[in-house]
Design an enzyme around this catalytic site. Sequence first.
Site, PDB file in Angstrom:
ATOM      1  N   HIS A 293      36.825  33.351  22.801  1.00 26.41           N
ATOM      2  CA  HIS A 293      37.838  32.163  22.644  1.00 26.41           C
ATOM      3  C   HIS A 293      36.927  30.896  21.985  1.00 26.41           C
ATOM      4  CE1 HIS A 293      36.137  30.326  26.289  1.00 26.41           C
ATOM      5  NE2 HIS A 293      36.174  31.522  26.865  1.00 26.41           N
TER       6      HIS A 293
ATOM      7  N   GLU B 242      39.820  37.092  31.812  1.00 26.04           N
ATOM      8  CA  GLU B 242      38.390  36.667  31.988  1.00 26.04           C
ATOM      9  C   GLU B 242      37.925  37.456  33.397  1.00 26.04           C
ATOM     10  OE1 GLU B 242      35.375  36.110  31.633  1.00 26.04           O
ATOM     11  OE2 GLU B 242      35.304  33.952  31.235  1.00 26.04           O
TER      12      GLU B 242
END
Length: 257
Positions: free
Chosen positions: A24, A115
């Site tokens: 990201h 995550e």
Amino acid sequence: MPDQTDPIAAGRRAAPRRLVLVRHGQSLGNVADAEARQAGSGTLDLDFRDADTPLSDLGQEQAAALGEWLRDLPEDRRPDVVLASPYERARTTAQIALERAGLDHTLVLDERLRERDLGIFDGLTGDGIRAKHPEEAERRSKVGKFYYRPPGGESWCDVALRVRSVLADIRQEHADQVVWVFSHQAVIMSFRLVLEGLDEQGIITIDTETPMPNCSMTSYDGRDGSLDLDTYAQTAHLDEADTATTHEEPQAAEADK
């Protein structure tokens, strides 16, 4: 010799034509982490839960630069399918990139790409962990980053287990396709661990010595059922757009943001 009619064995031999893993863009969590470390603070000044932490303005620029680069790729290099972590920073990176590239692909969100869960360490720097949880900091030092699981959180091995599951589905469902995955640093490192058969020391060395920039690309080419590393942490798309490249310093890696 595997049974030729065994669908599981057949799945192991299948592979996408190309697999591209995108970290990201810079998030407000990355910014808060850097600011906390510079200030010597043990906690991040952040009002979002981890799953909702958005991109910074620069992170959005990085995602747009990726999209412009993607738009100019040859047709056979463009994605057939796009998967993403449901976390805001990864999902938004994918959405911005696809929009800039002029692609109308359905974005498939997969919670297995989320995550790494830091448990009680969430929102803390290394100094904060040592100050608030000295016994856990000591245990982590003894066990090592790869195997250590913070209370309420995940170890890198736990993330690798998720990645093995995702890869099995990618092999079964997207053989001979170009697959793009938008996710997080620990997840992408776990893809390397699984795909390249790395051991604990090998993966930790890469993570420590070769930073993974925000919005960088790691890619694999499919050959005869295997996936071979082509590029790691590539940022040519950011350089071409004259967009700043950002990454954590090695000592910041334990936050895994």
